[in-house]
Design a protein around this motif. Structure first.
Motif, short mmCIF file in Angstrom:
data_model
loop_
_atom_site.label_atom_id
_atom_site.label_comp_id
_atom_site.label_asym_id
_atom_site.label_seq_id
_atom_site.Cartn_x
_atom_site.Cartn_y
_atom_site.Cartn_z
N TYR A 67 3.05 -7.21 -0.75
CA TYR A 67 3.14 -5.76 -0.52
C TYR A 67 1.90 -5.26 0.20
O TYR A 67 2.00 -4.52 1.19
CB TYR A 67 3.33 -5.07 -1.87
N LEU A 68 0.73 -5.67 -0.26
CA LEU A 68 -0.51 -5.21 0.37
C LEU A 68 -0.70 -5.81 1.76
O LEU A 68 -1.14 -5.13 2.68
CB LEU A 68 -1.70 -5.55 -0.53
N ARG A 69 -0.33 -7.07 1.92
CA ARG A 69 -0.47 -7.71 3.24
C ARG A 69 0.40 -7.00 4.27
O ARG A 69 -0.04 -6.68 5.37
CB ARG A 69 -0.07 -9.19 3.15
N ARG A 70 1.65 -6.73 3.90
CA ARG A 70 2.57 -6.08 4.83
C ARG A 70 2.12 -4.65 5.12
O ARG A 70 2.19 -4.18 6.26
CB ARG A 70 3.99 -6.10 4.26
N ARG A 71 1.67 -3.95 4.09
CA ARG A 71 1.24 -2.57 4.29
C ARG A 71 0.02 -2.50 5.20
O ARG A 71 -0.11 -1.63 6.05
CB ARG A 71 0.95 -1.91 2.95
N ASP A 72 -0.90 -3.43 5.03
CA ASP A 72 -2.08 -3.49 5.88
C ASP A 72 -1.68 -3.60 7.35
O ASP A 72 -2.16 -2.85 8.20
CB ASP A 72 -2.95 -4.69 5.47
#
Length: 199
Positions: free
Chosen positions: A68-73
């Motif tokens: 989730y954090l990787r994609r949002r970044d």
């Protein structure tokens, strides 16, 4: 919809649509309600998949949070860059366009602050992976603003000050529930840029 300003629906080529649906659901829940408040069963329900299918894609909640954090970044920075680079302004004004983009983001009804600051606040003390993701995102943002500033002939120390203004605006906007911190930070950044020497 989570962060209409940060556009959704742009999955990587040949990405599994089930995986995308899970990540979309996780993003809406994690960002809107907090990571610790949301269990895997809530994600499963929101995504409309079986618990078995969810764990096939993400063997643990930690793995789901990391993705989730990787994609949002990637999407957050890509959308910011697209907006800034499309502005037909001088290099120095382009630095300030960052704050215009932030203002639009802050105006979104589901704006809850920076997902990376939020996740670090929740889990940074216990999750090295979340800490690394937050640091990576903030460093990428800093590099991008520093690159814009460098193209405008702005010294590196001034670029770092501009980044701090942007970071402060994100936190203040989340706490105040108002987009006005973006405009105030923009005005302060303009003063900094005006006082800096063009290379």
């Amino acid at each position: 919809m989570v962060l209409a300003h940060v556009r959704q629906g742009r999955p990587a080529m040949q990405e599994d649509p089930i995986r995308t649906r899970i990540l979309d659901a996780a993003e809406e829940l994690f960002y809107g309600q907090g990571i610790q408040a949301i269990g895997m069963d809530a994600v499963r329900t929101a995504a409309g998949v079986t618990l078995r299918r969810l764990y096939q894609q993400f063997p643990s909640k930690g793995a789901l949070v990391e993705e989730y954090l990787r994609r949002r970044d990637a999407r957050w920075l890509n959308d910011l860059k697209e907006y800034v680079e499309a502005a037909d302004v001088s290099p120095r004004e382009r630095v300030l366009v960052v704050f215009d983009w932030l203002h639009g983001w802050f105006e979104e009804p589901d704006f809850r602050g920076c997902a990376f600051i939020n996740s670090f606040g929740e889990l940074g003390a216990t999750s090295p992976e979340v800490t690394d993701a937050a640091r990576h995102h903030k460093e990428r943002f800093r590099h991008y603003v520093a690159d814009l500033a460098g193209r405008a002939g702005v010294p590196a120390d001034v670029a770092d000050q501009v980044v701090l203004l942007a970071e402060g605006a994100m936190t203040t906007a989340a706490i105040s529930g108002s987009p006005r911190p973006a405009a105030r930070a923009r005005a302060a950044a303009a003063t900094l840029l005006q006082g800096s020497r063009v290379a």
